[in-house]
Design a protein around this motif. Structure first.
Motif, PDB file in Angstrom:
ATOM      1  N   MET A   1       0.841  -1.188   0.000  1.00 22.46           N
ATOM      2  CA  MET A   1       0.000   0.000   0.000  1.00 22.46           C
ATOM      3  C   MET A   1       0.884   1.250   0.000  1.00 22.46           C
ATOM      4  SD  MET A   1      -2.835   1.330   2.737  1.00 22.46           S
ATOM      5  CE  MET A   1      -1.693   1.905   3.959  1.00 22.46           C
ATOM      6  N   ARG A   2       0.647   2.131  -0.911  1.00 27.26           N
ATOM      7  CA  ARG A   2       1.386   3.378  -1.013  1.00 27.26           C
ATOM      8  C   ARG A   2       0.830   4.367   0.005  1.00 27.26           C
ATOM      9  NH1 ARG A   2       5.363   3.744  -3.710  1.00 27.26           N
ATOM     10  NH2 ARG A   2       6.150   5.628  -4.610  1.00 27.26           N
ATOM     11  N   SER A   3       1.724   4.978   0.766  1.00 32.50           N
ATOM     12  CA  SER A   3       1.307   5.920   1.814  1.00 32.50           C
ATOM     13  C   SER A   3       1.921   7.285   1.577  1.00 32.50           C
ATOM     14  CB  SER A   3       1.733   5.413   3.184  1.00 32.50           C
ATOM     15  OG  SER A   3       1.103   4.190   3.481  1.00 32.50           O
ATOM     16  N   HIS A   4       1.205   8.296   2.019  1.00 30.03           N
ATOM     17  CA  HIS A   4       1.681   9.683   1.978  1.00 30.03           C
ATOM     18  C   HIS A   4       1.905  10.102   3.430  1.00 30.03           C
ATOM     19  CE1 HIS A   4       1.098  13.904   0.031  1.00 30.03           C
ATOM     20  NE2 HIS A   4       2.091  13.889   0.903  1.00 30.03           N
ATOM     21  N   TYR A   5       3.159  10.281   3.787  1.00 26.53           N
ATOM     22  CA  TYR A   5       3.530  10.698   5.136  1.00 26.53           C
ATOM     23  C   TYR A   5       3.720  12.212   5.140  1.00 26.53           C
ATOM     24  CZ  TYR A   5       4.694   5.751   5.823  1.00 26.53           C
ATOM     25  OH  TYR A   5       4.656   4.379   5.912  1.00 26.53           O
ATOM     26  N   TYR A   6       3.076  12.891   6.070  1.00 30.33           N
ATOM     27  CA  TYR A   6       3.235  14.326   6.263  1.00 30.33           C
ATOM     28  C   TYR A   6       4.079  14.504   7.528  1.00 30.33           C
ATOM     29  CZ  TYR A   6      -0.713  14.495   3.036  1.00 30.33           C
ATOM     30  OH  TYR A   6      -1.539  14.318   1.951  1.00 30.33           O
ATOM     31  N   LEU A   7       5.282  15.024   7.355  1.00 33.99           N
ATOM     32  CA  LEU A   7       6.237  15.135   8.452  1.00 33.99           C
ATOM     33  C   LEU A   7       6.607  16.585   8.684  1.00 33.99           C
ATOM     34  CD1 LEU A   7       8.474  12.409   6.860  1.00 33.99           C
ATOM     35  CD2 LEU A   7       7.068  12.040   8.883  1.00 33.99           C
TER      36      LEU A   7
ATOM     37  N   LEU B   1       6.398  12.736   2.080  1.00 35.35           N
ATOM     38  CA  LEU B   1       7.071  11.522   1.636  1.00 35.35           C
ATOM     39  C   LEU B   1       6.013  10.559   1.133  1.00 35.35           C
ATOM     40  CD1 LEU B   1       9.514   9.578   1.419  1.00 35.35           C
ATOM     41  CD2 LEU B   1       9.087   8.983   3.823  1.00 35.35           C
ATOM     42  N   ILE B   2       6.160  10.120  -0.091  1.00 41.10           N
ATOM     43  CA  ILE B   2       5.232   9.137  -0.665  1.00 41.10           C
ATOM     44  C   ILE B   2       6.026   7.881  -0.965  1.00 41.10           C
ATOM     45  CG2 ILE B   2       3.656   8.610  -2.549  1.00 41.10           C
ATOM     46  CD1 ILE B   2       3.163  11.645  -2.792  1.00 41.10           C
ATOM     47  N   THR B   3       5.600   6.776  -0.337  1.00 42.78           N
ATOM     48  CA  THR B   3       6.338   5.530  -0.465  1.00 42.78           C
ATOM     49  C   THR B   3       5.438   4.345  -0.123  1.00 42.78           C
ATOM     50  OG1 THR B   3       8.310   4.320   0.255  1.00 42.78           O
ATOM     51  CG2 THR B   3       7.215   5.661   1.912  1.00 42.78           C
ATOM     52  N   ASP B   4       5.875   3.180  -0.544  1.00 45.60           N
ATOM     53  CA  ASP B   4       5.153   1.977  -0.117  1.00 45.60           C
ATOM     54  C   ASP B   4       5.892   1.272   1.019  1.00 45.60           C
ATOM     55  OD1 ASP B   4       7.249   0.774  -1.484  1.00 45.60           O
ATOM     56  OD2 ASP B   4       5.995  -0.148  -3.014  1.00 45.60           O
TER      57      ASP B   4
END
Length: 114
Positions: A1-7, A85-88
């Motif tokens: 699942m691809r996630s978008h992390y807001y840091l 950051l967008i990553t799986d």
């Protein structure tokens, strides 16, 4: 699942990991985004960290997983730096690599399906 992390990073000037040879040493948000993106896309940071362990061969190889499609961008917002950051990669891997790069200077503000 691809996630978008807001840091967010409260003080980028002092955001450094605990091991100087593994730590981020850039000068601004673009340098940080490039370092994070590189850490997610290729195994170099993981391999350097692994080599420093007492028993490198005993380190779980699944910790070295990468996402060649990961993207990171950062910008200054008020007095902090915000990064997307967008990553799986799972949060456990993201957390380890961020901690190596910038220590505990970061905060996860939100995470959503990308």
């Amino acid at each position: 699942m691809r996630s978008h992390y807001y840091l967010s990073i409260a003080d980028l000037a002092h955001a450094r990991g605990p091991v100087p040879t593994l730590s981020y040493n850039g000068a601004g948000p673009n340098d940080l985004a490039a370092a994070v993106q590189d850490a997610m896309r290729n195994p170099d940071l993981f391999e350097r960290w692994r080599a420093m362990q007492d028993e490198p061969d005993d380190v779980d190889p699944s910790l070295g997983v990468v996402d060649p499609q990961a993207t990171a961008s950062a910008r200054v917002d008020d007095l902090r730096t915000d990064m997307d950051l967008i990553t799986d990669l799972p949060m456990s891997i993201v957390r380890q690599r961020l901690n190596l790069l910038i220590g505990n200077s970061w905060q996860l503000r939100d995470m959503r399906k990308a």
